[in-house]
Design an enzyme around this catalytic site. Sequence first.
Site, short mmCIF file in Angstrom:
data_model
loop_
_atom_site.label_atom_id
_atom_site.label_comp_id
_atom_site.label_asym_id
_atom_site.label_seq_id
_atom_site.Cartn_x
_atom_site.Cartn_y
_atom_site.Cartn_z
CE LYS A 193 0.75 -8.56 -14.26
NZ LYS A 193 1.86 -9.52 -14.41
CE LYS A 226 7.40 -14.32 -17.43
NZ LYS A 226 6.31 -15.18 -17.32
CD GLU A 275 6.61 -18.69 -16.34
OE1 GLU A 275 5.65 -19.15 -16.99
OE2 GLU A 275 6.71 -17.48 -16.06
CD GLU A 297 5.27 -13.24 -20.93
OE1 GLU A 297 4.17 -12.73 -21.11
OE2 GLU A 297 5.54 -13.89 -19.91
CB CYS A 314 -0.87 0.01 1.25
SG CYS A 314 -1.78 -1.51 1.46
CG ASN A 347 2.68 -1.03 2.94
OD1 ASN A 347 2.07 -2.03 2.54
ND2 ASN A 347 3.85 -0.66 2.45
N GLY A 348 1.33 -3.41 5.22
CA GLY A 348 1.97 -4.62 5.77
C GLY A 348 0.91 -5.66 6.11
CG HIS A 379 9.85 -38.91 -28.74
ND1 HIS A 379 9.91 -40.23 -29.14
CD2 HIS A 379 10.22 -38.90 -27.44
CE1 HIS A 379 10.26 -40.99 -28.13
NE2 HIS A 379 10.45 -40.22 -27.07
NE ARG A 434 4.18 1.77 -1.60
CZ ARG A 434 5.39 1.26 -1.31
NH1 ARG A 434 6.42 1.59 -2.03
NH2 ARG A 434 5.55 0.41 -0.32
CD1 TRP A 467 -1.49 -5.74 -2.32
CD2 TRP A 467 -2.21 -5.05 -4.29
NE1 TRP A 467 -1.50 -6.82 -3.15
CE2 TRP A 467 -1.94 -6.44 -4.37
CE3 TRP A 467 -2.67 -4.40 -5.43
CZ2 TRP A 467 -2.13 -7.17 -5.53
CZ3 TRP A 467 -2.84 -5.16 -6.58
CH2 TRP A 467 -2.58 -6.50 -6.63
C1 AGP Z 1 2.52 -14.21 -17.79
O1 AGP Z 1 3.88 -13.82 -17.99
C2 AGP Z 1 1.65 -13.81 -18.96
N1 AGP Z 1 1.68 -12.39 -19.06
C3 AGP Z 1 0.27 -14.43 -18.99
O2 AGP Z 1 0.49 -15.73 -19.49
C4 AGP Z 1 -0.54 -14.59 -17.68
O3 AGP Z 1 0.11 -15.52 -16.84
C5 AGP Z 1 -1.93 -15.14 -18.03
O4 AGP Z 1 -2.58 -14.20 -18.83
C6 AGP Z 1 -2.79 -15.44 -16.79
O5 AGP Z 1 -3.03 -14.26 -16.09
P1 AGP Z 1 -3.68 -14.37 -14.61
O6 AGP Z 1 -2.69 -15.11 -13.77
O7 AGP Z 1 -3.89 -12.96 -14.17
O8 AGP Z 1 -4.96 -15.15 -14.75
#
Ligand code: AGP
Length: 608
Positions: free
Chosen positions: A603, A485, A481, A488, A2, A100-101, A504, A27, A74
Site C-alpha cells: 500500500k 487499475k 489509470e 495491478e 475515526c 468522528n467527522g 504510431h 477505520r 484518523w
Molecule cells: C495505486 O493503485 C498503486 N497502488 C500505487 O501506484 C500508488 O498510487 C503509488 O505507490 C503512490 O502511492 P502514494 O500515493 O501513497 O504516494
Amino acid sequence: MCGIVGYIGKKQAVPVLIEGLKRLEYRGYDSAGIAVHSNGELIVQKVAGRVSRLENLIQKEKISATLGIAHTRWATHGEPTDKNAHPHTDCKGKIAVVHNGIIENCNALREYLKQKGHKLRTQTDTEVIAHLIEEYYDGDLLRATRIALSEVKGTYGVAIISLDHPREIVCARNGSPLVLGDGGDEYFVASDAAPIVPHTRQVVYLEDGELASINDNGFTITTLEEKEIIPKIEEISWTLDQIERGGYPHFMLKEIFEQPITLKNAIRGRLNVADGTARLGGLIRHHKELEAVNRIIITACGTAWHAGLIGEYMLEEMTRVPAEVEYASEFRYRSPIVDNNTILFAISQSGETIDTLAALREAKRRGATTLGICNVVGSTIARETDGGVYIHAGLEIGVASTKAFTSQIMALALISLLMGRMRTISVEKGREIIEAIEKIPEQVAQILKLDKKIKEIASVFYKKKNFLFLGRGYNFPVALEGALKLKEISYIHAEGYPAAEMKHGPIALIDKDMPVVFIAIRDSVFEKVLSNIEEVKSRKGVVIAITTEGDKEIKSKVGYCIPIPKTIDLLTPLLTVIPLQLLAYHIAVMRGCDVDKPRNLAKSVTVE
Ligand code: AGP
C-alpha cells in the site's frame, strides 16, 4: 474516518472499550484515547500510535470503571499527537468528547469560544464541541449537547460523558454513523457494529440529526428539535469480517462506493461561491508564491502521478503557468531546473512514498516552494512540505487506490480554481466551475448504479490476456489509470495511451482478442476519438466505450457502452474513472485474484 466506542453497564469498562477500539482500527489508527468515570473522577488517557500503545499505558493504572467512551483516530485536523488524540475535554476537564467527522465552522466557533474566555489547547476541530457544551451546560448534559450541536456545521458522530453525570452517555449523529447496542443490562454506542457484536446483536442505528441519552435503564432518542424518536431495534446478522468491510466483499469495492462521500469531504468548506473561488486553509500562507509562480512541477508515483497529469492540464488551462509532471523517481536524479519561483506539488495518498519524499527534498534544496496533496494527516510528506491540501478521503485500505485518486483530482481542481481566480478566470467562470463541482458527488453516485451493467461487461472480457485503454485530453491520464487499475489487481497486461498515439505503434496489436477501452465522452475532442474508434473497429478490434448519457451516435458504433452524466471537461476524469475502477475490480474478482492485497504490491512503497 475515526472509531468511537462507549459502554455503560456492570462490567469493567476499560477492557470492553479497548477490545472495541481494536475492532475499529481498520477505520483509522494514528492515535487512540479513553475517558472513564471512576470513583468520582473523570479519567482521560490518550496517546499517538496504535490502540495497543494505549492498552499498555492503561494496564499500569488498574482503572476501575463501569462507564466510559473511547476513540481511535484518523486525523483530519491537527497532527496525530498525544495532545490531538481524542477524547477532548472542556476547560475544567469535566466533560469529555470523542468525535468522528469534520467541523466545517470550527474556526468561527474557536473565535466565539475564545471571546467567552475558553482556553482551547489543541489544533483539532473536535475540541470546540467540548467547550461549546461547557458553555451551555446548566446541569442537563443532553440539553447542553443539543444546543452546542445546533451551532455546529459539518459532520459528526459524537459521544460525551461528564463528571457530573456518572451514569449517562450522550451521543449524536450527523453524517458520521453511530450504532447503539442493547445488551439488556448493559448498553453500547459505536461507529459501527464491530465492537458491539461480541456482546449483543440487538442494535439501533441513529439517523442524522438524532441524539441519544444512554443510562443503566436503556436509551432515549430525540432530534435536535427535541422530537421524541421511538428506537427501532434491529438484529445484526453480519459477521465481524463483513462489518469491517461495511457489507462489501472487499475494501476496494467499499472504497469505490465511498467516493460520493469522500468527494463531498474533499469539497467541504472549501467553496467560496460569492467570489467564485476556492478556500484552502493549507495554502493561505502561500498566496504570494501562488501569485508569483512562473513554473509548476508536479511530482508523484503511480496513481498519484496520473492525478498529477490531470492536474497539469487543469493548472495550465486555469492559470496559463507552465506545468509539468515528473515521475518522482526520475526527478530526484536528473538535476532538475528549479528556482525560487517554482512551486512543486507532491501528491501522495500515504504521504510516505520514498521516491516522492526524495523528490520533494531535492526541490526544497534547490529553492522551490513545496506543497503537499496528501491523505494521511501528519505523514512525512505532509510535514516536510511548506504547506498543502489534505484530501480527506479517510483510511484507504485497498492497495489499488480509488477514492484517494478522485479526491486528489478534486484537490487539484480546487487549487487550479484558486490560482486561476488570481489570474485570468472571472468570478462568473469561477462560479460556473463551482456549480459543476457541487454536482460531482451525486453524479458519481449515479454512475455507481451502473455497477451491475459493468459487471456483465467484465464477464465477457475477464479471460482476455491484453487490454488497451485510450483517451484524449483530460482523459488520457484516466486511460493510464484504467490500465494501471486492471493490471495491478487482475494481472492482465494493460496499456494506456493517448488515443491518437495508437496509430504510431499500438495499432499493430489490435485484433479480436485485445479489447480496447475508449473514453469517448462528448467533450472537446469527441470527434477525434470517434475516428480512432473507427480505426480500431476496421481492424476487427472490440471496443468498450465510456460515453455521455444520451449519445445515440456512438451507441450505434460500439458494442459495449457505459453512459455517464455530462460535466465540464476539467472535471470529466472524476466521472470517467469510476467505470474503469469497477471494470478492473469485477474482472479481478472473476479471475480469483486477491483484490485487496494484489501479489507483489504494497500500500505504501517506502523503499526505492
Ligand atoms: C495505486 O493503485 C498503486 N497502488 C500505487 O501506484 C500508488 O498510487 C503509488 O505507490 C503512490 O502511492 P502514494 O500515493 O501513497 O504516494
